[in-house]
Design a protein around this motif. Structure first.
Motif, short mmCIF file in Angstrom:
data_model
loop_
_atom_site.label_atom_id
_atom_site.label_comp_id
_atom_site.label_asym_id
_atom_site.label_seq_id
_atom_site.Cartn_x
_atom_site.Cartn_y
_atom_site.Cartn_z
N ASP A 1 9.80 -5.48 -2.04
CA ASP A 1 9.08 -5.69 -3.29
C ASP A 1 8.79 -4.36 -3.98
N VAL A 2 8.35 -3.36 -3.18
CA VAL A 2 8.03 -2.05 -3.76
C VAL A 2 9.31 -1.35 -4.25
N GLU B 1 11.98 -2.73 -5.32
CA GLU B 1 12.40 -3.39 -6.56
C GLU B 1 11.55 -2.94 -7.74
N GLN B 2 10.27 -2.78 -7.50
CA GLN B 2 9.35 -2.36 -8.56
C GLN B 2 9.76 -1.01 -9.16
N TYR B 3 10.26 -0.11 -8.30
CA TYR B 3 10.61 1.24 -8.76
C TYR B 3 12.13 1.44 -8.87
N HIS B 4 12.87 0.34 -8.84
CA HIS B 4 14.33 0.40 -9.01
C HIS B 4 14.96 1.40 -8.03
N GLU C 1 19.84 -7.85 -2.82
CA GLU C 1 19.13 -7.00 -3.78
C GLU C 1 19.75 -5.61 -3.90
N GLU D 1 1.95 1.10 1.44
CA GLU D 1 1.01 1.81 0.57
C GLU D 1 1.46 3.24 0.31
N LYS E 1 4.14 3.32 -2.37
CA LYS E 1 3.61 3.12 -3.72
C LYS E 1 3.18 4.45 -4.36
N PRO F 1 6.84 6.77 -7.25
CA PRO F 1 6.64 7.22 -8.63
C PRO F 1 6.61 8.75 -8.77
#
Length: 256
Positions: A69-70, A72-75, A100, A215, A218, A222
């Protein structure tokens, strides 16, 4: 005069002079030896700001899913070194990893630490059983292999290569030790403070107890992207290598 000659001859017979051959230096088969041959990779020489995140010991329905999930969030893309017996229990997670766009790789069936010198038959069995589960779940075999604990010898490397898999370790400066749950901040700092082009970072997508990896990711993802890094699979990283030896040693895609 004759008695002096006889005494000297006796001494020579008692203490023969031997001519020693020059010692032949044995080839030291350490990391440098295998890296120069292109048989094992710890990290990749590349001009691109690419880093590979790897995840060992899964799949786990909860922890692997959260990591996906993480990512995917940040490609971002990852390489998952799966344990065969875990894959047999959670084939749907392998299917999701592949679907994915991430990479599924081999981490033996039972996650045993091979005793050195290793048994060729044991190595082959551990790899082949895991490959069977990967193919069953995803429809294709893997290209990469990581021995548990990073333990290797000539036999392990040879058997992996014979089975069409490329041995992959990790950058020594990028071992997050997330399995020991050292604290989210320590995991984050380990990666960010040591980030370089071509790094292969070691994480785990199964940790006993409450994992801190999600965590940490996350915060790590970025920040690396802010610095201009792209997170890619190990095979993609190798294809970007400035060393032709590495580029020619790995298939451009998984085996069918």
């Amino acid at each position: 005069m004759y008695k002096y000659f006889l005494a000297a001859l006796c001494l020579l017979l008692a203490f023969p002079v031997t001519v020693q051959a020059q010692p032949v230096s044995a080839v030291k088969k350490d990391r440098k030896f295998y890296e120069q041959k292109g048989d094992v990779i710890w990290e990749v020489q590349t001009d691109k700001k690419w880093i590979a995140f790897t995840f060992d010991d899964g799949p786990d329905p909860k922890q692997t899913g959260a990591i996906l999930d993480v990512l995917e969030q940040y490609h971002a893309k990852g390489t998952f070194f799966v344990i065969g017996k875990q894959a047999a229990q959670h084939p749907q997670m392998l299917n999701r990893i592949a679907f994915e766009g991430h990479e599924v790789a081999n981490h033996t069936f039972n996650h045993i630490f091979f005793r050195l010198p290793s048994s060729p038959e044991r190595v082959r069995t551990e790899i082949e059983r895991t490959e069977a589960e990967i193919i069953k779940a995803t429809g294709k075999g893997s290209a990469l292999f990581r021995p548990p604990g990073g333990i290797y010898d000539e036999t392990i490397i040879r058997e992996a290569r014979r089975l069409g898999l490329y041995p992959i370790m990790w950058s020594w400066h990028q071992d997050t030790r997330d399995w020991s749950r050292p604290g989210i901040k320590k995991i984050v700092n380990k990666v960010l403070d040591n980030a370089h082009n071509g790094d292969i970072v070691l994480f785990h997508d199964f940790v006993q107890g409450s994992s801190q990896t999600v965590e940490a990711l996350k915060q790590i993802l970025p920040e690396l992207q802010r610095r201009g890094y792209e997170i890619v699979t190990v095979s993609e990283l190798i294809q970007s290598s400035s060393r032709q030896l590495h580029k020619s040693s790995i298939p451009s895609k998984h085996k069918s």
